[in-house]
Design a protein around this motif. Structure first.
Motif, PDB file in Angstrom:
ATOM      1  N   GLY A 103       2.137  -2.632  -5.069  1.00 33.21           N
ATOM      2  CA  GLY A 103       1.257  -3.424  -5.918  1.00 33.21           C
ATOM      3  C   GLY A 103      -0.217  -3.315  -5.597  1.00 33.21           C
ATOM      4  N   SER A 104      -0.577  -2.865  -4.380  1.00 30.92           N
ATOM      5  CA  SER A 104      -1.990  -2.774  -4.002  1.00 30.92           C
ATOM      6  C   SER A 104      -2.589  -1.384  -4.220  1.00 30.92           C
ATOM      7  CB  SER A 104      -2.162  -3.150  -2.518  1.00 30.92           C
ATOM      8  OG  SER A 104      -1.786  -4.488  -2.296  1.00 30.92           O
ATOM      9  N   VAL A 105      -1.766  -0.409  -4.583  1.00 31.60           N
ATOM     10  CA  VAL A 105      -2.265   0.961  -4.727  1.00 31.60           C
ATOM     11  C   VAL A 105      -3.071   1.075  -6.017  1.00 31.60           C
ATOM     12  CG1 VAL A 105      -1.617   3.393  -4.956  1.00 31.60           C
ATOM     13  CG2 VAL A 105      -0.347   1.890  -3.398  1.00 31.60           C
ATOM     14  N   ARG A 106      -4.286   1.592  -5.902  1.00 31.96           N
ATOM     15  CA  ARG A 106      -5.191   1.669  -7.058  1.00 31.96           C
ATOM     16  C   ARG A 106      -5.536   3.100  -7.465  1.00 31.96           C
ATOM     17  NH1 ARG A 106      -3.418  -2.413  -7.594  1.00 31.96           N
ATOM     18  NH2 ARG A 106      -4.311  -4.515  -7.412  1.00 31.96           N
ATOM     19  N   SER A 107      -5.436   4.056  -6.548  1.00 36.06           N
ATOM     20  CA  SER A 107      -5.925   5.406  -6.856  1.00 36.06           C
ATOM     21  C   SER A 107      -4.860   6.331  -7.415  1.00 36.06           C
ATOM     22  CB  SER A 107      -6.529   6.040  -5.587  1.00 36.06           C
ATOM     23  OG  SER A 107      -5.533   6.184  -4.583  1.00 36.06           O
TER      24      SER A 107
ATOM     25  N   ASN B  81       0.807  -1.228   0.000  1.00 38.16           N
ATOM     26  CA  ASN B  81       0.000   0.000   0.000  1.00 38.16           C
ATOM     27  C   ASN B  81       0.838   1.276   0.000  1.00 38.16           C
ATOM     28  OD1 ASN B  81      -2.446  -1.356   0.037  1.00 38.16           O
ATOM     29  ND2 ASN B  81      -2.537  -1.440   2.271  1.00 38.16           N
TER      30      ASN B  81
ATOM     31  N   ASP C 288      -3.533   4.859  -0.814  1.00 40.31           N
ATOM     32  CA  ASP C 288      -4.902   5.000  -1.324  1.00 40.31           C
ATOM     33  C   ASP C 288      -5.791   5.782  -0.363  1.00 40.31           C
ATOM     34  OD1 ASP C 288      -4.958   3.781  -3.863  1.00 40.31           O
ATOM     35  OD2 ASP C 288      -4.980   1.778  -2.979  1.00 40.31           O
TER      36      ASP C 288
ATOM     37  N   VAL D 104      -0.945   6.765  -9.614  1.00 44.06           N
ATOM     38  CA  VAL D 104       0.049   6.182 -10.531  1.00 44.06           C
ATOM     39  C   VAL D 104       1.249   7.120 -10.582  1.00 44.06           C
ATOM     40  CG1 VAL D 104      -1.684   4.985 -11.932  1.00 44.06           C
ATOM     41  CG2 VAL D 104      -0.958   7.313 -12.557  1.00 44.06           C
TER      42      VAL D 104
END
Length: 382
Positions: free
Chosen positions: A71-75, A26, A141, A77
């Motif tokens: 690898g878990s960050v989605r919001s 995260n 995130d 880049v």
């Protein structure tokens, strides 16, 4: 990377440190574009905050660009411009679910009260801060947000703590239309609290301080009445005199534990690992507010205090509201006020200092030289 490094009280320098790594999926790594020195950083600089360890990098106010993400960050880049609140929080515990981000239960193994704070000793989790070229941001995130295209970088920087905390201080005052609001301390947080008090309906705003250049800024920036401590025999008596002998409706303590401290606070910080700080401003607030009034406290205090006039507060029927500011919770309102022209946060900035010269920046800010009000640090990597 180059980073500010603590070597003991009054001893900081810029050294080479390893660029922080992704330690958890995260995490994000942020390339810092702007950081700031906060008044509460002076507690660390002066050796007043317990468990401030040699090698620590300070700095809880910063913005930058995402360099890498776990690898878990989605919001987010790489390449996103982000503003990072000074609070580190998980977003999923009971406290976070109730908006108490500054009291997160999962990010600070060393305390039961405050959550995590960047660059603010191991009593606040032991996280390195943003007075460096790069910084590790946990829970990417949850905490950081993309800076809106219309928002100036330095305005965003002030939202990460100083402006958010000042606004929160006014919120804690539960200001009603027409209230007389006294703000103790004309540093950046106090000035922002004074500005915010008007937005919440204050009828009068009075700022109390002892530095003439800060009081001039309070008049110019916050359109406040001012009291220079040096010009009156008794601050409390003067506050009563100017309010028809009732006292203010709301008193905001924007000082906290005075960063210079005294012999007792130096001994308790260094030897007993406890920091209370001087309660002078808080006691003035308690004495200056009317019976049945409200005292707001959002300044930086340590874990103990034995000299607060709590009996007076109880007997006067005061409401005392306190907490560390949950910074991100304030952002939607602050964005609206900035976009509508009611707030211009970057006007508080007086000095822009290269990272390599940060030791001089701390000295100027600590000694109140050159009318220094808010120094901003510019890393070479920016």
């Amino acid at each position: 990377m180059r980073a500010m490094v603590y070597r003991g009280p009054y001893k900081i320098r810029v050294e080479d440190k390893d660029i922080p790594a992704i330690e958890h999926p995260n995490d994000a790594i942020v390339r810092v574009q702007r950081a700031a020195i906060c008044g509460s950083d002076l507690h660390l600089y002066h050796g007043m905050m317990p468990d401030t360890r040699v090698g620590t990098t300070f700095g809880h106010e910063f913005i930058g660009v995402i360099e890498r993400v776990g690898g878990s960050v989605r919001s987010l880049v790489p390449g996103d411009r982000v503003m990072v609140p000074f609070n580190i929080y998980c977003g999923s515990c009971w406290f976070c679910a109730n908006g108490l981000y500054s009291n997160c239960h999962n990010v600070n193994p060393n305390a039961t009260a405050v959550g995590g704070i960047y660059g603010y000793s191991h009593t606040c989790g032991g996280y390195d801060g943003g007075q460096a070229e790069y910084v590790r941001v946990p829970f990417a995130d949850v905490g950081p947000s993309k800076i809106p295209d219309w928002l100036d970088d330095e305005d965003a920087l002030m939202c990460t703590d100083a402006l958010a905390t000042g606004y929160f201080g006014a919120q804690l005052g539960d200001i009603r239309e027409g209230d007389v609001v006294a703000v103790f301390g004309a540093g950046p947080v106090g000035l922002f609290a004074a500005q915010s008090a008007w937005l919440m309906g204050a009828g009068r705003v009075i700022v109390i301080d002892h530095l003439e250049y800060r009081l001039e800024k309070a008049k110019q920036m916050a359109h406040a009445e001012v009291i220079d401590i040096a010009d009156v025999a008794d601050v409390v008596v003067e506050m009563k005199r100017t309010t028809g002998h009732l006292g203010a409706d709301v008193a905001i303590d924007a000082v906290g534990a005075e960063a210079d401290g005294n012999l007792l606070t130096h001994v308790t910080a260094a030897k007993l690992k406890l920091q209370g700080g001087s309660p002078i401003a808080l006691n003035w607030a308690i004495d200056s507010v009317r019976k049945g009034g409200t005292v707001s406290v959002m300044g930086a205090y340590g874990p103990i205090h034995t000299a607060v006039k709590f009996g007076d507060a109880m007997n006067k029927g005061l409401t005392i509201n306190t907490n560390q500011c949950p910074a991100k919770r304030q952002w939607p309102r602050l964005f609206s006020h900035i976009r509508n022209g009611y707030l211009n946060p970057k006007e508080i900035i007086t000095h822009r200092i290269p990272l390599e010269h940060i030791a001089e920046g701390y000295h100027i800010f600590s000694a109140k030289l050159d009318n220094c009000l808010k120094p901003v640090i510019v890393p070479d990597a920016a």
